[in-house]
Design a protein around this motif. Structure first.
Motif, mmCIF file in Angstrom:
data_model
loop_
_atom_site.group_PDB
_atom_site.id
_atom_site.type_symbol
_atom_site.label_atom_id
_atom_site.label_comp_id
_atom_site.label_asym_id
_atom_site.label_seq_id
_atom_site.Cartn_x
_atom_site.Cartn_y
_atom_site.Cartn_z
ATOM 1 N N TRP A 296 39.377 36.348 25.236
ATOM 2 C CA TRP A 296 38.872 37.720 25.272
ATOM 3 C C TRP A 296 37.349 37.776 25.328
ATOM 4 O O TRP A 296 36.768 38.604 26.059
ATOM 5 N N ASN A 297 36.668 36.904 24.555
ATOM 6 C CA ASN A 297 35.205 36.976 24.551
ATOM 7 C C ASN A 297 34.603 36.427 25.841
ATOM 8 O O ASN A 297 33.539 36.879 26.292
ATOM 9 N N VAL A 298 35.296 35.467 26.472
ATOM 10 C CA VAL A 298 34.828 34.950 27.767
ATOM 11 C C VAL A 298 34.967 36.036 28.824
ATOM 12 O O VAL A 298 34.067 36.227 29.659
ATOM 13 N N ARG A 299 36.072 36.764 28.796
ATOM 14 C CA ARG A 299 36.261 37.861 29.749
ATOM 15 C C ARG A 299 35.184 38.925 29.598
ATOM 16 O O ARG A 299 34.729 39.520 30.582
ATOM 17 N N GLU A 300 34.753 39.142 28.365
ATOM 18 C CA GLU A 300 33.732 40.170 28.118
ATOM 19 C C GLU A 300 32.374 39.798 28.691
ATOM 20 O O GLU A 300 31.673 40.639 29.252
ATOM 21 N N VAL A 301 31.993 38.525 28.540
ATOM 22 C CA VAL A 301 30.642 38.130 28.967
ATOM 23 C C VAL A 301 30.586 37.678 30.418
ATOM 24 O O VAL A 301 29.498 37.589 31.000
ATOM 25 N N THR A 302 31.732 37.390 31.007
ATOM 26 C CA THR A 302 31.747 36.845 32.366
ATOM 27 C C THR A 302 31.065 37.738 33.401
ATOM 28 O O THR A 302 30.230 37.242 34.186
ATOM 29 N N PRO A 303 31.358 39.055 33.480
ATOM 30 C CA PRO A 303 30.703 39.881 34.513
ATOM 31 C C PRO A 303 29.181 39.832 34.444
ATOM 32 O O PRO A 303 28.503 39.726 35.478
ATOM 33 N N GLY A 304 28.633 39.922 33.217
ATOM 34 C CA GLY A 304 27.185 39.892 33.080
ATOM 35 C C GLY A 304 26.598 38.557 33.488
ATOM 36 O O GLY A 304 25.549 38.499 34.163
ATOM 37 N N ILE A 305 27.256 37.466 33.109
ATOM 38 C CA ILE A 305 26.759 36.136 33.470
ATOM 39 C C ILE A 305 26.846 35.928 34.975
ATOM 40 O O ILE A 305 25.914 35.396 35.600
ATOM 41 N N GLU A 306 27.954 36.361 35.584
ATOM 42 C CA GLU A 306 28.092 36.221 37.035
ATOM 43 C C GLU A 306 27.009 37.004 37.768
ATOM 44 O O GLU A 306 26.451 36.531 38.778
ATOM 45 N N ALA A 307 26.683 38.195 37.263
ATOM 46 C CA ALA A 307 25.647 39.016 37.896
ATOM 47 C C ALA A 307 24.286 38.333 37.822
ATOM 48 O O ALA A 307 23.503 38.354 38.787
ATOM 49 N N LYS A 308 23.997 37.717 36.683
ATOM 50 C CA LYS A 308 22.715 37.017 36.533
ATOM 51 C C LYS A 308 22.630 35.804 37.454
ATOM 52 O O LYS A 308 21.576 35.508 38.013
ATOM 53 N N VAL A 309 23.747 35.085 37.605
ATOM 54 C CA VAL A 309 23.754 33.919 38.504
ATOM 55 C C VAL A 309 23.577 34.371 39.948
ATOM 56 O O VAL A 309 22.816 33.785 40.720
ATOM 57 N N ALA A 310 24.267 35.452 40.326
ATOM 58 C CA ALA A 310 24.184 35.947 41.698
ATOM 59 C C ALA A 310 22.776 36.429 42.052
ATOM 60 O O ALA A 310 22.317 36.272 43.188
#
Length: 332
Positions: A293-307
């Motif tokens: 659950w916590n990985v799902r929560e932070v994933t969108p923000g981390i993906e946006a920063k990488v992109a």
């Protein structure tokens, strides 16, 4: 509506008694993403495992358009006419958008699909690297327990499919087309480094001379690429699935290979099983990580920063792994 799931005993009894509908349903269980189905499938495989291991596993790979399905239809029919029971696991490409697949191999294998001595099972890749279905190896075990003599695995023939399928079969046949390599300089290493045999398909009509020329080029390429191998130099032959020529010679070469390496077969399969075990472990860990659950929560923000270039992929991966470790600690 989803069919009622049979009992474990009913699946085992159906497979061992030769019930094709039960075999098909058992393979569906193997391919299912449901946890309950996976657990039941594992128990079925464990109980039927002692009945397997007798079939010869042959992979068929090649680029799209080389005629793999047509070849398997003709080649498999030749084998059933010789008295062999043949199973075909044809891996279809899945859509990366919807997850769906065409699953049209049965229409491209009209003779085998109607042959009482054959079983054709198209399976979606599920996006697995190399185009080999994630659970193909377990499906092979079920087909062997059912009593098939030969299991043919057709891959989509893209990317790393040749490497993947070579790690789950006893013999890998690479289908080629005349002119596809544009001469010796255009022949890529890839498949030639792992195949046990090369067959130049569609050697019929006006294409016969071109196929013979391609055969000589592939023979030369193999001698250059695999010069240090003393146990087996992959032979190169021409064939035509449409005309039915050269197929018997291919089967004779496959049998020669099997006879030569019969004593090493169990060791080969043992190594393959260990590699497949670790691949399944990696797949399961990846699924669990993404499901936390916590990985799902932070994933969108981390993906946006990488992109956007704000966060390097290495640091991003460490953040996701850190979130997953925190999840595991919270579950203890």
């Amino acid at each position: 509506m989803r069919k009622r799931v049979l009992s474990e005993d009913a699946y085992v009894e159906g497979i061992t008694s030769g019930d094709r509908s039960v075999l098909a349903r058992a393979i569906t269980l193997v391919e299912s993403e449901r946890a309950s189905d996976a657990a039941l499938a594992s128990r079925i495989i464990t109980r039927t495992l002692p009945l397997g291991g007798r079939a010869y596993r042959v992979g068929v790979s090649g680029v799209p358009g080389v005629g793999k399905s047509t070849f398997i239809d003709a080649f498999g029919t030749l084998l059933t006419e010789e008295g062999f029971k043949v199973a075909v696991l044809a891996v279809d490409p899945s859509s990366t958008i919807s997850g769906g697949s065409i699953l049209g191999d049965k229409t491209r294998m009209p003779r085998l699909s109607r042959d009482p001595s054959a079983f054709v099972r198209p399976s979606p890749t599920g996006g697995t690297l190399g185009g080999v279905a994630r659970k193909t190896q377990e499906s092979m075990l079920l087909c062997e327990a059912f009593g098939f003599d030969v299991v043919l695995v057709e891959t989509v023939g893209v990317g790393q499919s040749e490497i993947m399928v070579s790690e789950m079969v006893d013999f890998l046949l690479g289908l080629m087309l005349a002119g596809a390599g544009d001469g010796l300089q255009g022949i890529k290493r890839g498949i030639l480094e792992v195949v046990d045999m090369v067959a130049v398909n569609k050697a019929d009509g006006d294409n016969v001379l071109a196929a013979q020329r391609a055969r000589r080029e592939y023979e030369l390429a193999l001698r250059l690429l695999r010069a240090g191998e003393d146990k087996w130099m992959p032979p190169v032959q021409t064939c035509s699935a449409r005309a039915g020529t050269g197929l018997r010679e291919l089967w004779e070469a496959i049998q020669t290979h099997r006879n030569r390496f019969e004593t090493e077969l169990n060791q080969l399969r043992g190594r393959q099983a260990v590699r497949w075990m670790w691949r399944l472990v990696e797949d399961s860990l990846s699924y669990e990580l993404k499901s936390a659950w916590n990985v799902r929560e932070v994933t969108p923000g981390i993906e946006a920063k990488v992109a956007s270039g704000e966060l390097p992929p290495t640091l991003a991966a460490n953040e996701l792994l850190g979130a997953f470790r925190a999840f595991l600690d919270s579950e203890r």
